[in-house]
Scaffold this active site. Structure first.
Site, PDB file in Angstrom:
ATOM      1  N   HIS A 157       0.826  -1.217   0.000  1.00 16.54           N
ATOM      2  CA  HIS A 157       0.000   0.000   0.000  1.00 16.54           C
ATOM      3  C   HIS A 157       0.861   1.268   0.000  1.00 16.54           C
ATOM      4  O   HIS A 157       0.413   2.333   0.424  1.00 16.54           O
ATOM      5  CB  HIS A 157      -0.956   0.025   1.199  1.00 16.54           C
ATOM      6  N   SER A 278      14.713  22.035 -15.311  1.00 24.03           N
ATOM      7  CA  SER A 278      13.504  22.846 -15.430  1.00 24.03           C
ATOM      8  C   SER A 278      13.851  24.166 -16.100  1.00 24.03           C
ATOM      9  O   SER A 278      14.938  24.713 -15.889  1.00 24.03           O
ATOM     10  CB  SER A 278      12.903  23.107 -14.045  1.00 24.03           C
ATOM     11  N   GLU A 291       9.560   8.762 -16.571  1.00 24.99           N
ATOM     12  CA  GLU A 291       8.195   9.216 -16.788  1.00 24.99           C
ATOM     13  C   GLU A 291       7.696   8.839 -18.185  1.00 24.99           C
ATOM     14  O   GLU A 291       6.537   8.454 -18.373  1.00 24.99           O
ATOM     15  CB  GLU A 291       8.108  10.721 -16.575  1.00 24.99           C
TER      16      GLU A 291
END
Length: 465
Positions: A157, A278, A291
């Site tokens: 979990h 970034s 990703e």
């Protein structure tokens, strides 16, 4: 102007929109090598059976070799008006060798020709993917062997559950990839029957030798039913299904890399090679490769769904709907190849922060199960009762903001009088992982043995490619 392909039956050319929807050369040009290989095998068989002269066969073979060289070197001009790769190559062959080219299509249809080409492409791609799976599994097994004793938290979990080792965690993915590789190998074995010679759908009246062409093209045997031969795309669906499952596995690993590299976790580091910055936040190091691996899973699974919808409800045999198979096959399997390469690169690149992993391994009262097991083993308490006792001791630790091995013995004994000093021998993270010696467990000696087993096995294995 009459249609260039259909000859006397059609007096005029197609409407512009018909050419737009019908042409496939924009994507099926990928099949050029398979198409040429199939045509050479077909011509050789026709000559061996006396259906084609030796001179014509030699001219066809030479012409096809020249076309292959033209395509490889970028000299070949693909014509949209010729629809597909098959007619483009046939037309160019006619320009090169004249009438002999027009005899190549004897005892063959575009239906069995395209079925052959796509099968060959899928088979070639499966062989390439097999090598990529091997590379990734080796990278994981090597990294696991190097970190067989490095403790880290195991999660359920996404909550701390029990301590495990970093090597054990990585070996879980080796097991998944082994199953993925097995699914692709099973798919390859089932697809390895040659459809060439099925012609349009009913076979041919020419005395062809299908065993000869099957052998020449590396198939185990020819397909047994001419209708199924041209209508079947099960092999593509099966390959895409295997690709989808593999992509899910890679996506799970990618998600863990995203989590692990975050400032909140800091479990592992990726170098500049697999991260980006970034445009506005100079401190950022984004795990973009992971990703994108995660994102492409939807694309791969989408290819499977799209092809499934193309094939559902199609009566036998060939329907033009099946032209839509290629873009899904190409995109799905090529996307998997890309994410396998990216994942292998990330695995080799990432470095675990062992100190952070060790600190995190003891968080969340991760050795609580060890305490419960000790109560069962040493005091003979039923496990459900031991679970309750342990929960009470965890509550004490939580209230004090300390780990289980820091709870005073007296306070443990207040919960259960039978607890002795010996209990502390099982409450450390190191002792916890070392005790998990059951087969498949996380004990470092187990992990070292499993990593060594995989390294040895993978070193012996070779890809079919």
């Amino acid at each position: 102007m009459s249609n260039r392909m259909w000859g006397g039956r059609f007096a005029t050319g197609p409407a512009a929109i018909m050419e737009e929807i019908n042409a496939s050369i924009g994507f099926d040009r990928k099949l050029w090598a398979q198409d040429i290989a199939g045509s050479k095998a077909h011509a050789a068989m026709l000559a061996a059976r006396g259906i084609l002269s030796a001179e014509d066969e030699a001219a066809i073979r030479t012409g096809l070799d020249e076309i292959a060289a033209d395509i490889e070197e970028g000299r070949f001009v693909f014509e949209r008006s010729l629809e597909d790769i098959h007619m483009n190559i046939e037309a160019r062959l006619g320009e090169k060798i004249g009438q002999a080219a027009r005899r190549l299509h004897t005892a063959r249809s575009r239906n069995d020709q395209v079925a052959l080409d796509v099968k060959l492409w899928v088979r070639d791609t499966i062989d390439h993917l097999d090598g990529q799976f091997l590379d990734l599994m080796r990278a994981l097994a090597d990294k696991a062997g190097s970190h067989a004793g490095a403790v880290m938290p195991g999660f359920t979990h996404l909550q701390s559950a029990q301590p495990v080792t970093f090597g054990h965690h990585l070996l879980a993915y080796v097991e998944m990839l082994a199953r993925d590789r097995g699914r692709f190998r099973d798919a390859r074995a089932r697809l390895n029957e040659c459809p060439l010679g099925a012609a349009a759908l009913a076979g041919t009246s020419f005395p062809i030798d299908r065993e000869m062409t099957a052998k020449a093209l590396g198939f185990d045997r020819p397909t047994a039913n001419s209708m199924d031969s041209v209508a079947d795309r099960d092999y593509a669906l099966e390959a895409l299904a295997a690709a989808s499952i593999a992509a899910v596995h890679l996506s799970r690993l990618a998600e863990e890399i995203v989590i692990w590299t975050s400032a909140q976790f800091r479990f592992v580091r990726l170098s500049d090679a697999f991260t980006t910055g970034s445009s506005i936040m100079p401190q950022k190091r984004n795990p973009d490769a992971a990703e994108l691996v995660r994102a492409k899973t939807g694309r791969i699974a989408g290819s499977l769904l799209a092809l499934t919808m193309v094939m559902k409800g199609l009566p036998l045999t060939y329907q033009k709907d099946m032209q839509e198979d290629k873009e899904q096959i190409f995109d799905g399997l090529e996307s998997l190849s890309l994410v396998l390469a990216a994942t292998t690169g990330m695995v080799r690149d990432l470095e675990p922060d062992l100190a952070v992993l060790k600190r995190a391994a003891g968080s969340g009262f991760s050795t609580a199960t060890d305490l419960a097991d000790w109560l069962v083993r040493r005091l003979g308490i039923p496990f459900r009762d031991a679970h309750h006792v342990t929960g009470s001791i965890v509550a004490i630790a939580a209230a004090k903001g300390i780990t289980l091995d820091r709870v005073p013995l007296a306070e443990m004994q207040a919960v259960h009088a039978g607890i002795t000093e010996e209990v502390f021998s099982v409450l450390s993270v190191a002792k916890s992982v070392a005790s998990r010696v059951s087969y498949g467990g996380t004990a470092p000696k187990n992990v070292r043995a499993q990593a060594k087993r995989w390294q040895s096995r993978l070193a012996r294995e070779k890809s079919p490619e």
